[in-house]
Design a protein around this motif. Structure first.
Motif, PDB file in Angstrom:
ATOM      1  N   VAL A  23       9.423   2.714  -8.603  1.00  0.00           N
ATOM      2  CA  VAL A  23       8.105   3.343  -8.504  1.00  0.00           C
ATOM      3  C   VAL A  23       8.307   4.663  -7.766  1.00  0.00           C
ATOM      4  N   ALA A  24       7.714   5.745  -8.271  1.00  0.00           N
ATOM      5  CA  ALA A  24       7.823   7.056  -7.629  1.00  0.00           C
ATOM      6  C   ALA A  24       6.590   7.311  -6.760  1.00  0.00           C
ATOM      7  N   MET A  25       6.816   7.907  -5.581  1.00  0.00           N
ATOM      8  CA  MET A  25       5.712   8.189  -4.667  1.00  0.00           C
ATOM      9  C   MET A  25       5.717   9.645  -4.242  1.00  0.00           C
ATOM     10  N   ASP A  26       4.610  10.325  -4.477  1.00  0.00           N
ATOM     11  CA  ASP A  26       4.405  11.670  -3.961  1.00  0.00           C
ATOM     12  C   ASP A  26       3.828  11.512  -2.552  1.00  0.00           C
ATOM     13  N   PRO A  27       4.537  11.917  -1.499  1.00  0.00           N
ATOM     14  CA  PRO A  27       4.031  11.700  -0.132  1.00  0.00           C
ATOM     15  C   PRO A  27       2.719  12.406   0.161  1.00  0.00           C
ATOM     16  N   ARG A  28       2.376  13.399  -0.657  1.00  0.00           N
ATOM     17  CA  ARG A  28       1.093  14.075  -0.464  1.00  0.00           C
ATOM     18  C   ARG A  28      -0.049  13.278  -1.064  1.00  0.00           C
ATOM     19  N   MET A  29       0.254  12.439  -2.045  1.00  0.00           N
ATOM     20  CA  MET A  29      -0.769  11.613  -2.708  1.00  0.00           C
ATOM     21  C   MET A  29      -0.193  10.219  -2.964  1.00  0.00           C
ATOM     22  N   PRO A  30       0.004   9.444  -1.904  1.00  0.00           N
ATOM     23  CA  PRO A  30       0.661   8.139  -2.067  1.00  0.00           C
ATOM     24  C   PRO A  30      -0.183   7.099  -2.788  1.00  0.00           C
ATOM     25  N   GLU A  31      -1.490   7.363  -2.953  1.00  0.00           N
ATOM     26  CA  GLU A  31      -2.374   6.356  -3.526  1.00  0.00           C
ATOM     27  C   GLU A  31      -1.948   5.930  -4.931  1.00  0.00           C
ATOM     28  N   ALA A  32      -1.429   6.879  -5.720  1.00  0.00           N
ATOM     29  CA  ALA A  32      -1.008   6.537  -7.082  1.00  0.00           C
ATOM     30  C   ALA A  32       0.151   5.538  -7.050  1.00  0.00           C
ATOM     31  N   ALA A  33       1.112   5.750  -6.139  1.00  0.00           N
ATOM     32  CA  ALA A  33       2.231   4.819  -6.017  1.00  0.00           C
ATOM     33  C   ALA A  33       1.754   3.462  -5.521  1.00  0.00           C
ATOM     34  N   PHE A  34       0.801   3.456  -4.596  1.00  0.00           N
ATOM     35  CA  PHE A  34       0.290   2.188  -4.088  1.00  0.00           C
ATOM     36  C   PHE A  34      -0.431   1.410  -5.192  1.00  0.00           C
ATOM     37  N   ALA A  35      -1.176   2.130  -6.022  1.00  0.00           N
ATOM     38  CA  ALA A  35      -1.861   1.471  -7.136  1.00  0.00           C
ATOM     39  C   ALA A  35      -0.848   0.869  -8.108  1.00  0.00           C
ATOM     40  N   ARG A  36       0.265   1.588  -8.315  1.00  0.00           N
ATOM     41  CA  ARG A  36       1.311   1.066  -9.199  1.00  0.00           C
ATOM     42  C   ARG A  36       1.976  -0.171  -8.590  1.00  0.00           C
ATOM     43  N   LEU A  37       2.218  -0.161  -7.300  1.00  0.00           N
ATOM     44  CA  LEU A  37       2.763  -1.340  -6.626  1.00  0.00           C
ATOM     45  C   LEU A  37       1.815  -2.525  -6.755  1.00  0.00           C
ATOM     46  N   ASP A  38       0.542  -2.271  -6.544  1.00  0.00           N
ATOM     47  CA  ASP A  38      -0.446  -3.343  -6.680  1.00  0.00           C
ATOM     48  C   ASP A  38      -0.390  -3.959  -8.072  1.00  0.00           C
ATOM     49  N   GLU A  39      -0.217  -3.095  -9.059  1.00  0.00           N
ATOM     50  CA  GLU A  39      -0.201  -3.554 -10.443  1.00  0.00           C
ATOM     51  C   GLU A  39       1.053  -4.373 -10.755  1.00  0.00           C
ATOM     52  N   VAL A  40       2.220  -3.839 -10.424  1.00  0.00           N
ATOM     53  CA  VAL A  40       3.453  -4.519 -10.817  1.00  0.00           C
ATOM     54  C   VAL A  40       3.685  -5.791 -10.005  1.00  0.00           C
ATOM     55  N   LEU A  41       3.157  -5.843  -8.791  1.00  0.00           N
ATOM     56  CA  LEU A  41       3.321  -7.033  -7.953  1.00  0.00           C
ATOM     57  C   LEU A  41       2.115  -7.954  -8.014  1.00  0.00           C
ATOM     58  N   ASP A  42       1.093  -7.535  -8.781  1.00  0.00           N
ATOM     59  CA  ASP A  42      -0.118  -8.344  -8.943  1.00  0.00           C
ATOM     60  C   ASP A  42      -0.727  -8.689  -7.590  1.00  0.00           C
ATOM     61  N   LEU A  43      -0.927  -7.660  -6.754  1.00  0.00           N
ATOM     62  CA  LEU A  43      -1.454  -7.862  -5.416  1.00  0.00           C
ATOM     63  C   LEU A  43      -2.975  -7.936  -5.439  1.00  0.00           C
ATOM     64  N   PRO A  44      -3.563  -8.722  -4.543  1.00  0.00           N
ATOM     65  CA  PRO A  44      -5.023  -8.835  -4.492  1.00  0.00           C
ATOM     66  C   PRO A  44      -5.646  -7.594  -3.875  1.00  0.00           C
ATOM     67  N   SER A  45      -6.933  -7.436  -4.103  1.00  0.00           N
ATOM     68  CA  SER A  45      -7.654  -6.330  -3.479  1.00  0.00           C
ATOM     69  C   SER A  45      -7.908  -6.671  -2.020  1.00  0.00           C
ATOM     70  N   PRO A  46      -8.187  -5.663  -1.170  1.00  0.00           N
ATOM     71  CA  PRO A  46      -8.432  -5.946   0.254  1.00  0.00           C
ATOM     72  C   PRO A  46      -9.585  -6.908   0.471  1.00  0.00           C
ATOM     73  N   ALA A  47     -10.598  -6.882  -0.393  1.00  0.00           N
ATOM     74  CA  ALA A  47     -11.767  -7.734  -0.213  1.00  0.00           C
ATOM     75  C   ALA A  47     -11.441  -9.211  -0.379  1.00  0.00           C
ATOM     76  N   GLN A  48     -10.315  -9.518  -1.033  1.00  0.00           N
ATOM     77  CA  GLN A  48      -9.972 -10.907  -1.292  1.00  0.00           C
ATOM     78  C   GLN A  48      -9.195 -11.551  -0.162  1.00  0.00           C
ATOM     79  N   HIS A  49      -8.681 -10.766   0.792  1.00  0.00           N
ATOM     80  CA  HIS A  49      -7.869 -11.314   1.858  1.00  0.00           C
ATOM     81  C   HIS A  49      -8.242 -10.686   3.184  1.00  0.00           C
ATOM     82  N   GLY A  50      -8.142 -11.482   4.252  1.00  0.00           N
ATOM     83  CA  GLY A  50      -8.361 -11.003   5.600  1.00  0.00           C
ATOM     84  C   GLY A  50      -7.100 -10.371   6.152  1.00  0.00           C
ATOM     85  N   ASP A  51      -7.132 -10.011   7.439  1.00  0.00           N
ATOM     86  CA  ASP A  51      -6.003  -9.327   8.057  1.00  0.00           C
ATOM     87  C   ASP A  51      -4.743 -10.173   8.081  1.00  0.00           C
TER      88      ASP A  51
END
Length: 202
Positions: free
Chosen positions: A129-157
Motif C-alpha cells: 500500500v502506498a502512502m502520501d504523508p501529506r494525505m495519509p487518509e487514502a492509504a488508511f482507507a486502503r488498509l481498512d479495505e484490504v484488512l476488512d477493518l471495522p469502522s470506529p463506530a463499531q468498536h470502543g477504545d
C-alpha cells in the motif's frame, strides 16, 4: 485481529505513529503493537518484540526512502545484519506466515528481490500500500479495505464491539385504549389521549 507495526526508528517513525493511531481507532489499542506505545517500562523488549510478531495476524511494515540503504555505524547496510531488529521482525513474520503488508511512504519503492538479503526476499512477493504523508487518509482507507477493518463506530477504545444504539424517535409502539404512548430510546413517551375521529374531538 492483531496487527504489528514494523518500522525503522530513523526512517519513518512519524508515519508509524500515524498508522498506530489509525489502527487503534479501528480495532483498539490492545490489538495494535507499536514498540514505543506497547512495551511497558522495565520489560525485556527483545522478548516482547518477537513474541508479538508471531502472535499477530498482520504485520504492517513501514518502508521509507532510507529504509533499504540505512547504514550501521560500521558502514554496512542495517537490513543485511541478522541482528538488525527490522531484519529480525520481518524474518519472524515470514517464518510464522504472518501476513505482511508493506506500506511505502512518500517516494519509497518496494525493494527488488536482489536488493534484500536472502532470508527476506519473500517480502517482495507481498502486495503493498502506498502512502502520501501529506494525505495519509487514502492509504488508511486502503488498509481498512484490504484488512476488512471495522469502522470506529463499531468498536470502543479497547477493541470491544460497541453496544448497538437503540433507535431514537420514529413511531415506535402505540398502545392503550384511551391514551397513546410512543416507545423512545429513553422510554415510553405519553403524547395525550387518542383522537376519536368519529366525533371530531378528543
Amino acid at each position: 485481529m492483531r496487527i504489528f507495526v514494523n518500522y525503522r526508528t530513523r526512517d519513518e517513525a512519524g508515519a508509524a505513529q500515524l498508522v498506530y493511531r489509525h489502527l487503534s481507532e479501528r480495532i483498539g489499542k490492545r490489538n495494535v503493537f507499536l514498540d514505543a506505545q506497547s512495551i511497558e517500562p522495565g520489560t525485556l523488549f527483545d522478548d516482547e518484540l518477537l513474541k508479538n510478531v508471531w502472535r499477530s495476524d498482520v504485520m504492517v511494515s513501514i518502508i521509507g526512502e532510507r529504509w533499504l540503504d540505512f547504514r550501521q555505524p560500521a558502514g554496512g547496510r542495517a537490513i543485511d545484519d541478522p541482528r538488525d531488529w527490522i531484519h529480525k521482525e520481518i524474518l519472524e513474520a515470514l517464518t510464522h506466515r504472518v501476513r505482511v503488508v508493506p506500506l511505502l511512504v512518500g517516494a519509497a519503492r518496494l525493494p527488488g528481490k536482489d536488493d534484500l538479503p536472502p532470508p527476506l526476499r519473500d517480502l517482495v512477493r507481498h502486495q503493498y500500500v502506498a502512502m502520501d504523508p501529506r494525505m495519509p487518509e487514502a492509504a488508511f482507507a486502503r488498509l481498512d479495505e484490504v484488512l476488512d477493518l471495522p469502522s470506529p463506530a463499531q468498536h470502543g477504545d479497547e477493541g470491544e464491539p460497541r453496544a448497538r444504539a437503540r433507535q431514537s424517535g420514529g413511531i415506535g409502539v402505540a398502545k392503550g385504549h384511551d391514551n397513546i404512548n410512543v416507545t423512545d430510546a429513553r422510554g415510553p413517551v405519553h403524547i395525550g389521549d387518542r383522537i376519536d375521529r368519529r366525533k371530531g374531538k378528543r
